[in-house]
Design a protein around this motif. Structure first.
Motif, mmCIF file in Angstrom:
data_model
loop_
_atom_site.group_PDB
_atom_site.id
_atom_site.type_symbol
_atom_site.label_atom_id
_atom_site.label_comp_id
_atom_site.label_asym_id
_atom_site.label_seq_id
_atom_site.Cartn_x
_atom_site.Cartn_y
_atom_site.Cartn_z
ATOM 1 N N GLY A 87 0.805 -1.212 0.000
ATOM 2 C CA GLY A 87 0.000 0.000 0.000
ATOM 3 C C GLY A 87 0.841 1.265 0.000
ATOM 4 N N ASN A 88 0.252 2.357 0.436
ATOM 5 C CA ASN A 88 0.929 3.645 0.517
ATOM 6 C C ASN A 88 1.480 3.874 1.920
ATOM 7 O OD1 ASN A 88 -0.087 4.844 -2.216
ATOM 8 N ND2 ASN A 88 -1.935 4.097 -1.199
ATOM 9 N N ASP A 89 2.577 4.611 2.014
ATOM 10 C CA ASP A 89 3.160 4.983 3.305
ATOM 11 C C ASP A 89 3.506 3.747 4.139
ATOM 12 O OD1 ASP A 89 4.041 6.681 5.340
ATOM 13 O OD2 ASP A 89 2.043 6.901 6.228
ATOM 14 N N VAL A 90 4.028 2.721 3.484
ATOM 15 C CA VAL A 90 4.434 1.484 4.172
ATOM 16 C C VAL A 90 5.943 1.539 4.425
ATOM 17 C CG1 VAL A 90 4.665 -1.020 3.933
ATOM 18 C CG2 VAL A 90 2.574 0.126 3.161
ATOM 19 N N TRP A 91 6.347 1.161 5.619
ATOM 20 C CA TRP A 91 7.771 1.100 5.979
ATOM 21 C C TRP A 91 8.153 -0.368 6.150
ATOM 22 C CZ3 TRP A 91 9.763 2.528 11.546
ATOM 23 C CH2 TRP A 91 11.153 2.312 11.612
ATOM 24 N N ILE A 92 9.124 -0.823 5.355
ATOM 25 C CA ILE A 92 9.594 -2.203 5.436
ATOM 26 C C ILE A 92 11.046 -2.186 5.913
ATOM 27 C CG2 ILE A 92 9.931 -4.369 4.206
ATOM 28 C CD1 ILE A 92 7.816 -3.526 2.225
ATOM 29 N N GLY A 93 11.300 -2.747 7.096
ATOM 30 C CA GLY A 93 12.619 -2.734 7.706
ATOM 31 C C GLY A 93 13.605 -3.643 6.996
ATOM 32 N N GLN A 94 14.896 -3.428 7.261
ATOM 33 C CA GLN A 94 15.927 -4.116 6.493
ATOM 34 C C GLN A 94 15.893 -5.631 6.690
ATOM 35 O OE1 GLN A 94 19.409 -1.974 7.954
ATOM 36 N NE2 GLN A 94 20.146 -3.834 8.933
ATOM 37 N N ASN A 95 16.210 -6.298 5.598
ATOM 38 C CA ASN A 95 16.293 -7.764 5.537
ATOM 39 C C ASN A 95 14.960 -8.474 5.735
ATOM 40 O OD1 ASN A 95 19.146 -7.649 5.143
ATOM 41 N ND2 ASN A 95 19.406 -7.367 7.338
ATOM 42 N N ALA A 96 13.865 -7.743 5.634
ATOM 43 C CA ALA A 96 12.554 -8.400 5.665
ATOM 44 C C ALA A 96 12.339 -9.148 4.351
ATOM 45 C CB ALA A 96 11.442 -7.382 5.874
ATOM 46 N N THR A 97 11.553 -10.208 4.411
ATOM 47 C CA THR A 97 11.213 -10.994 3.227
ATOM 48 C C THR A 97 9.699 -10.986 3.051
ATOM 49 O OG1 THR A 97 13.133 -12.439 3.535
ATOM 50 C CG2 THR A 97 11.347 -13.264 2.138
ATOM 51 N N ILE A 98 9.255 -10.621 1.858
ATOM 52 C CA ILE A 98 7.829 -10.572 1.547
ATOM 53 C C ILE A 98 7.528 -11.734 0.602
ATOM 54 C CG2 ILE A 98 5.926 -9.135 0.777
ATOM 55 C CD1 ILE A 98 7.620 -7.932 3.090
ATOM 56 N N MET A 99 6.671 -12.644 1.032
ATOM 57 C CA MET A 99 6.381 -13.841 0.255
ATOM 58 C C MET A 99 5.328 -13.574 -0.819
ATOM 59 S SD MET A 99 8.519 -15.979 1.449
ATOM 60 C CE MET A 99 7.966 -17.603 0.899
ATOM 61 N N PRO A 100 5.169 -14.489 -1.799
ATOM 62 C CA PRO A 100 4.260 -14.243 -2.919
ATOM 63 C C PRO A 100 2.818 -14.004 -2.487
ATOM 64 C CG PRO A 100 5.680 -16.130 -3.382
ATOM 65 C CD PRO A 100 5.897 -15.766 -1.946
ATOM 66 N N GLY A 101 2.165 -13.073 -3.190
ATOM 67 C CA GLY A 101 0.734 -12.873 -3.018
ATOM 68 C C GLY A 101 0.315 -12.128 -1.782
ATOM 69 N N VAL A 102 1.260 -11.569 -1.035
ATOM 70 C CA VAL A 102 0.933 -10.859 0.197
ATOM 71 C C VAL A 102 0.442 -9.450 -0.135
ATOM 72 C CG1 VAL A 102 1.993 -9.758 2.217
ATOM 73 C CG2 VAL A 102 2.444 -12.154 1.724
ATOM 74 N N SER A 103 -0.535 -8.965 0.639
ATOM 75 C CA SER A 103 -0.971 -7.573 0.566
ATOM 76 C C SER A 103 -0.653 -6.897 1.898
ATOM 77 C CB SER A 103 -2.470 -7.469 0.286
ATOM 78 O OG SER A 103 -2.768 -7.877 -1.031
ATOM 79 N N ILE A 104 0.003 -5.757 1.832
ATOM 80 C CA ILE A 104 0.346 -4.987 3.024
ATOM 81 C C ILE A 104 -0.390 -3.665 2.932
ATOM 82 C CG2 ILE A 104 2.207 -3.880 4.313
ATOM 83 C CD1 ILE A 104 4.093 -6.033 3.246
ATOM 84 N N GLY A 105 -1.209 -3.369 3.933
ATOM 85 C CA GLY A 105 -2.091 -2.215 3.880
ATOM 86 C C GLY A 105 -1.382 -0.888 4.083
ATOM 87 N N ASP A 106 -2.088 0.191 3.745
ATOM 88 C CA ASP A 106 -1.553 1.542 3.901
ATOM 89 C C ASP A 106 -1.062 1.766 5.332
ATOM 90 O OD1 ASP A 106 -2.354 2.200 1.267
ATOM 91 O OD2 ASP A 106 -4.346 2.800 1.958
#
Length: 218
Positions: A121-140
């Motif tokens: 989404g918008n205004d999302v902060w993802i910290g270092q070395n995080a892993t986002i797996m397929p098909g995930v939705s992360i909200g605003d």
């Protein structure tokens, strides 16, 4: 002249901090999109953002969609659907990519697990070395903790962390979250954002309520 922020079409918003680069201006793949002002932070300028999006093949059809004003730290990896192997057969081994006649065992796409698009989404902060797996939705407005592995959707304005990732808590109370989702400040003009920086950089509910009221009146 009064400044209205960096040029979203520049690679480096601040030439003095060259490790920060706007993602949309690094993209060459048609299956990745990013909104204005979303950035990737890595001190090694030779590391492209696209190198952090793995197993992403056009023939599979999945998209990585990133909203505006996202902050993505070094070492973050987006694993896409091309990483999946057959799970219903005796072996998960991908004989087909090894050649030597084994390509006869190439699976149909329907045989492979498919989780769909990955949407940030918008205004999302993802910290270092995080892993986002397929098909995930992360909200605003969500925050992903460093080293997290996100396997499930994260609601707007929630914090997720751990491996496997889990929801740790909401960032704000329900009323403020509802106001922010109604406000959608990331869609404002640069001029309006600049004029309201003090409010956007505070958590004062009354100030946010005032902005939301002004938006409704327009």
């Amino acid at each position: 002249m009064h400044s209205t922020g960096p040029n979203p079409d520049d690679l480096h918003p601040n030439p003095q901090i060259r490790q920060v680069r706007f993602i949309k201006n690094m993209i060459t793949r048609p299956n990745i999109t990013a909104g204005d002002f979303s950035y990737y932070d890595d001190p090694d300028e030779s590391v492209s953002f696209e190198s952090r999006v793995t197993h992403h093949y056009e023939f599979i059809g999945d998209q990585l969609i990133i909203g505006k004003f996202c902050a993505i730290a070094r070492g973050v990896e987006f694993i896409m659907n091309g990483a999946n192997h057959r799970m219903g057969s005796v072996t998960t081994y991908p004989f087909n990519i090894m050649g030597g006649g084994w390509e006869a065992a190439t699976p149909e796409l329907a045989e492979l697990p498919y989780k769909g698009d990955t949407v940030i989404g918008n205004d999302v902060w993802i910290g270092q070395n995080a892993t986002i797996m397929p098909g995930v939705s992360i909200g605003d407005g969500a925050i992903i903790a460093a080293n997290a592995t996100v396997t499930k959707d994260v609601p707007a304005y929630h914090i997720a962390g751990g491996n496997p990732g889990r929801i740790l808590r909401q960032r704000f109370g329900d009323e403020l979250i509802a106001l922010l989702l109604k406000l959608k400040w990331w869609d404002w003009s640069p001029e309006k954002i600049t004029a309201n920086l003090e409010v956007l950089c505070s958590s004062d509910l009354e100030n946010i309520r005032g902005l939301a009221g002004e938006a409704e009146a327009q």
